[in-house]
Design a protein around this motif. Structure first.
Motif, short mmCIF file in Angstrom:
data_model
loop_
_atom_site.label_atom_id
_atom_site.label_comp_id
_atom_site.label_asym_id
_atom_site.label_seq_id
_atom_site.Cartn_x
_atom_site.Cartn_y
_atom_site.Cartn_z
N ILE A 168 0.86 -1.19 0.00
CA ILE A 168 0.00 0.00 0.00
C ILE A 168 0.89 1.23 0.00
CG2 ILE A 168 -1.80 1.28 1.20
CD1 ILE A 168 -2.39 -1.40 2.73
N ASP A 169 0.83 2.02 -1.04
CA ASP A 169 1.49 3.33 -1.07
C ASP A 169 0.43 4.38 -0.82
OD1 ASP A 169 3.82 2.04 -1.68
OD2 ASP A 169 3.94 2.77 -3.75
N ARG A 170 0.65 5.19 0.20
CA ARG A 170 -0.29 6.27 0.50
C ARG A 170 0.39 7.60 0.22
NH1 ARG A 170 -4.64 7.47 5.19
NH2 ARG A 170 -4.94 9.67 4.64
N TRP A 248 13.08 2.97 7.40
CA TRP A 248 12.03 1.96 7.48
C TRP A 248 12.05 1.29 8.85
CZ3 TRP A 248 13.97 -2.78 8.68
CH2 TRP A 248 15.22 -3.16 8.19
N ALA A 249 10.93 0.66 9.16
CA ALA A 249 10.82 -0.18 10.35
C ALA A 249 9.89 -1.33 10.01
CB ALA A 249 10.29 0.60 11.54
N ILE A 250 10.09 -2.47 10.70
CA ILE A 250 9.22 -3.62 10.48
C ILE A 250 8.75 -4.16 11.82
CG2 ILE A 250 10.24 -4.28 8.26
CD1 ILE A 250 11.75 -6.51 9.72
N THR A 261 5.05 -10.26 8.39
CA THR A 261 5.85 -9.04 8.57
C THR A 261 5.04 -7.85 8.09
OG1 THR A 261 7.91 -10.24 8.13
CG2 THR A 261 8.00 -7.85 8.01
N ILE A 262 5.04 -6.79 8.90
CA ILE A 262 4.46 -5.51 8.48
C ILE A 262 5.62 -4.52 8.38
CG2 ILE A 262 2.88 -3.63 9.04
CD1 ILE A 262 1.34 -5.68 10.76
N GLY A 263 5.78 -3.90 7.23
CA GLY A 263 6.84 -2.93 7.03
C GLY A 263 6.29 -1.55 6.72
N MET A 264 6.92 -0.51 7.27
CA MET A 264 6.59 0.87 6.93
C MET A 264 7.84 1.56 6.40
SD MET A 264 4.10 2.59 9.76
CE MET A 264 2.51 1.87 10.19
N ILE A 265 7.69 2.31 5.33
CA ILE A 265 8.83 2.97 4.69
C ILE A 265 8.55 4.46 4.54
CG2 ILE A 265 10.26 3.07 2.62
CD1 ILE A 265 9.58 0.13 2.14
N ILE A 318 3.50 0.86 2.90
CA ILE A 318 3.24 -0.18 3.90
C ILE A 318 3.24 -1.52 3.19
CG2 ILE A 318 1.61 -1.06 5.62
CD1 ILE A 318 0.51 1.82 5.79
N ILE A 319 4.00 -2.45 3.73
CA ILE A 319 4.09 -3.79 3.15
C ILE A 319 3.49 -4.79 4.13
CG2 ILE A 319 5.63 -5.56 2.21
CD1 ILE A 319 7.69 -3.30 1.79
#
Length: 342
Positions: A168-170, A248-250, A261-265, A318-319
């Protein structure tokens, strides 16, 4: 008989083909826009009156594991019922011209509601689907209690599926109306997500959290089913990820017996890049690029303002990954790819 069988087979085949890839369907009565992939719900853009802001809820992996907490929309036995404003995935802020958009919910006492702002969905501007990609563009307004609009919001969600990754790219652009808008340097903001109980970090102690209005929320200890662990792009782990910077953080863990895994970039064009991570063990996973003072112990401060008619854009990826945890190398590649987008 053979002709009938062939005819029915063709109908079933046509239906299956029609559900391949992304589809977007709005239900105006329920105020939901479903984002489906191969006929299965991945997420929905929800603009419920009760949420005080549009959110993505629920959020699922490609193979159907729900990674978001269900409260307060649904009551699930054993799930935490703290912080009713933590709903799905959202974007807002704690202090906008002195109004709290972050902590607003139906739990706020009527006598205090004049201290909170609301984000109102206005309309869908565009929606597109093309196989493994889709986009949804919406318009919203950030509104004072007296109805005055402070900010016009234009948000484009770009959805894609790549193997076991739901991405998801916001991209959100905020434009001030006829008033200067001040985002005061505070703790609670800006891109937030509340995860399912199983993805919280294990904790043997209860915690107490207080907002800027003096409201205290007590979070009880977690159980043995809790499996989450945070990591950031600089190798920091666990509770220590809170108040660190990083591109980033996961959050890794297990849900329904499977690794997730949830990733935020963050994006290099964002204000405050690289962001501070407002990542709490009880399940709040957030990126706050504008709150510097509390995270830096007073060494930094950023009071960001928008002059009338001026705009600012925030970009995040968001991955939602199903399978063995994403590696730092994979996240670095994702961050590099995202940095090329506009």
């Amino acid at each position: 008989m053979k002709k009938i069988f062939v005819f029915v087979s063709l109908i079933l085949s046509t239906r299956a083909m029609s559900q391949q890839g992304f589809t977007i369907k709005e239900n105006k009565a329920s105020k939901e826009i479903a984002i489906n992939f191969n006929g299965q719900l991945l997420t929905a853009y929800c603009y419920y009156d009760s949420s005080r802001k549009p959110v993505l809820y629920p959020v699922n992996t490609v193979d159907g594991i729900m990674v978001t907490r269900q409260y307060p929309f649904h009551i699930v036995p054993g799930e935490r019922t703290d912080h009713p404003h933590h709903t799905g995935i959202w974007l807002n802020y704690e202090s906008v011209n002195g109004l709290d958009f972050w902590n607003n919910s139906t739990a706020i006492e009527p006598a205090k509601r004049n201290q909170y702002g609301t984000i109102l969905h206005q309309k869908v501007l565009d929606k597109k689907t093309n196989g493994n990609t889709a986009s949804l563009t919406t318009a919203s307004t950030w509104v004072r209690p007296d109805g005055k609009v402070l900010l016009n919001e234009n948000t484009r969600f770009n959805f894609s599926v790549n193997g076991n990754d739901f991405i998801i790219d916001r991209i959100t652009t905020l434009t001030a109306t006829d008033t200067t808008v001040l985002f005061k340097d505070v703790k609670d903001g800006m891109l937030g997500m509340r995860v399912a109980r199983e993805l919280e970090m294990p904790s043997k102690e209860k915690g107490s959290f207080i907002d800027d209005k003096g409201n205290v929320t007590v979070v009880p200890p977690s159980g043995s089913d809790v499996t989450g662990m945070y990591y950031n792009s600089d190798g920091v782990k666990g509770d220590s990820v809170w108040s660190t910077k990083g591109k980033w953080a996961i959050l890794t863990g297990k849900k329904d017996g499977k690794p997730v895994t949830i990733g935020m970039i963050d994006h290099p064009l964002n204000v405050g890049y690289p962001t501070y991570w407002h990542a709490r063990g009880y399940g709040l996973f957030a990126a706050n690029p504008l709150g510097r003072k509390v995270f830096s112990n007073g060494k930094e401060e950023l009071n960001f303002s928008l002059a009338p008619k001026r705009s600012v854009t925030f970009r995040y990826r968001i991955i939602i990954h199903s399978g063995e945890p994403l590696t730092p190398e994979a996240m670095n590649q994702q961050a590099d790819d995202f940095a090329k987008t506009r």
